[in-house]
Design an enzyme around this catalytic site. Structure first.
Site, PDB file in Angstrom:
ATOM      1  N   GLY A 122       0.828  -1.192   0.000  1.00 31.47           N
ATOM      2  CA  GLY A 122       0.000   0.000   0.000  1.00 31.47           C
ATOM      3  C   GLY A 122       0.870   1.251   0.000  1.00 31.47           C
ATOM      4  O   GLY A 122       2.082   1.197   0.259  1.00 31.47           O
ATOM      5  N   CYS A 123       0.260   2.386  -0.285  1.00 34.12           N
ATOM      6  CA  CYS A 123       1.023   3.634  -0.376  1.00 34.12           C
ATOM      7  C   CYS A 123       1.554   4.070   0.990  1.00 34.12           C
ATOM      8  O   CYS A 123       2.743   4.380   1.133  1.00 34.12           O
ATOM      9  CB  CYS A 123       0.172   4.728  -0.999  1.00 34.12           C
TER      10      CYS A 123
END
Length: 319
Positions: A122-123
C-alpha cells in the site's frame, strides 16, 4: 511467502511464456526535473533485451492505479490471458487474496526476482516502512512509541464516487479519516514486526489533503539508549546508498511532496526532536507511483530481468 490482502496492485508472472535475456544496454537518462536538475548518466550493467516485447494485461484499468499503466482497454471476457507475460491486478482493496511475495522492492529484491505472484504494498506502508525498516534492523530505535502522522492526496482514496471525495468536502481543509482502524495498519505493523525482535505497534493517523496526488509521512520515534540522530542518518545513508529510487536528502533539507510528484522516488530525511532521545523522520512519495503503479512496474522489471528503472524515469501525469 506471506498471506496478504492486496491493497492496490499485484503482479502475476506467466511461467508459460519465455523469459527475457540478451544484450547489455547503456543509455543516457534524465531524471524528472522535480527530482534532479541535471542529467543522470546511468551505466546499466544488467542483462536485458529491450527489443523483446513483454505483453501485459491490466485488471482494473479504469481506476487511478490502473490508469497509470495506460493500457488498451478491453472487456475481461475478451482478454486472452494465455498470450501475456504478466498481469497487473489493480483492483479495490480485498478483491484479490492469495499467497504472494510482498513487493517492497528495496527490502525484498531476491524474493521478488524469483516470484510468480507479487503483492504490491500500500502507499502508506511504502512511505513508512522504507525509512523505519533499516532503523529497526540496526536496533537504533525502540519498537514502542512510534507515532505516524501521514497525509495523502485525494487520489489515494480511489476514483469511485463518494461523498467524502467531493470537491466541496475536500477543498480548503484537512480531513482525518480511518482513525485507529485504517486498513493499512496491519500491513505496516506486520512489515515492521518482521524485522524486529518483538511485535511493533504504531499509532497511525492518516489525513486527506486538498491535492490530487502526493503523500508525506511524518514519523516520531524514540531512539535506543546511546543512539543519536547522526546514527540514524548514517544507517539510512548506508542502507540506501546504491538505490535508484530511495534518496536520503542532505542533512537539514526537508522533503516535500513536490520533489517526487509524478516520479517513483521516495525522499527521506531525519531530524532531532525538541524532546531529548526522540527523532522526527519525514518520508515523501507520489502515492500513485512509488505508492502504487510505479512500484508495480519496478517489480515487473525485476521479475522480467529488465533494469528496475525501465519506463520509470519519464512518465505523464494523470490526474
Amino acid at each position: 511467502m506471506t498471506s496478504l490482502v492486496f491493497n492496490s496492485t499485484c503482479i502475476f508472472s506467466n511461467p508459460k511464456r519465455g523469459g527475457v535475456d540478451g544484450a547489455y544496454i547503456q543509455r543516457r537518462l534524465r531524471v524528472r526535473s522535480s527530482v534532479a536538475s541535471v542529467p543522470l548518466v546511468s551505466q546499466v550493467a544488467e542483462k536485458a533485451n529491450l527489443a523483446k516485447t513483454v505483453r501485459i494485461a491490466v485488471l482494473g484499468a479504469s481506476g487511478y492505479t490502473g490508469a497509470e499503466d495506460l493500457p488498451n482497454m478491453v472487456a475481461v471476457q475478451d482478454a486472452d490471458f494465455s498470450n501475456v507475460d504478466a498481469v497487473f491486478c489493480c483492483l479495490p482493496h480485498g478483491t484479490t487474496q492469495k499467497e504472494a511475495v510482498y513487493g517492497l522492492t528495496e527490502l525484498l529484491r531476491p524474493e521478488i526476482q524469483n516470484a510468480q505472484l507479487v503483492a504490491n504494498p500500500g502507499c502508506y506502508p511504502t512511505s513508512i516502512q522504507l525509512p523505519l525498516v533499516p532503523l529497526l534492523k540496526g536496533n537504533l530505535i525502540k519498537h514502542s512509541n512510534i507515532i505516524i502522522d501521514a497525509k495523502s492526496g485525494v487520489s489515494g482514496a480511489g476514483r469511485s464516487a463518494k461523498e467524502a471525495n467531493l470537491y466541496t468536502e475536500v477543498a480548503e481543509g484537512i480531513h482525518a479519516y480511518g482513525i485507529t482502524r485504517h486498513r493499512h495498519v496491519p500491513e505496516i505493523e506486520q512489515g515492521l514486526s518482521d524485522v524486529g525482535s518483538s511485535k511493533v505497534v504504531v499509532s497511525f493517523t492518516p489525513h486527506l489533503m486538498p491535492m490530487s496526488r502526493g503523500m508525506q509521512s511524518t514519523i516520531y520515534v524514540e531512539m535506543s539508549p546511546g543512539v543519536k540522530v547522526e546514527d540514524l542518518y548514517k544507517q539510512l545513508s548506508i542502507f540506501y546508498e546504491k538505490e535508484e529510487f530511495v534518496k536520503l536528502l542532505p542533512e537539514g533539507v526537508v522533503p516535500h511532496t513536490r520533489h517526487v510528484r509524478g516520479s517513483n522516488y521516495c525522499c527521506i530525511n531525519v531530524f532531532p526532536d525538541r524532546i531529548p532521545g526522540r527523532a522526527i523522520i519525514i518520508s515523501v512519495i507520489d502515492n500513485l507511483v512509488k505508492g502504487a503503479s510505479g512500484q508495480a512496474v519496478q517489480n515487473l522489471n525485476l521479475m522480467m530481468g529488465y533494469p528496475e528503472s525501465t519506463g520509470l524515469l519519464h512518465q505523464p501525469l494523470f490526474p
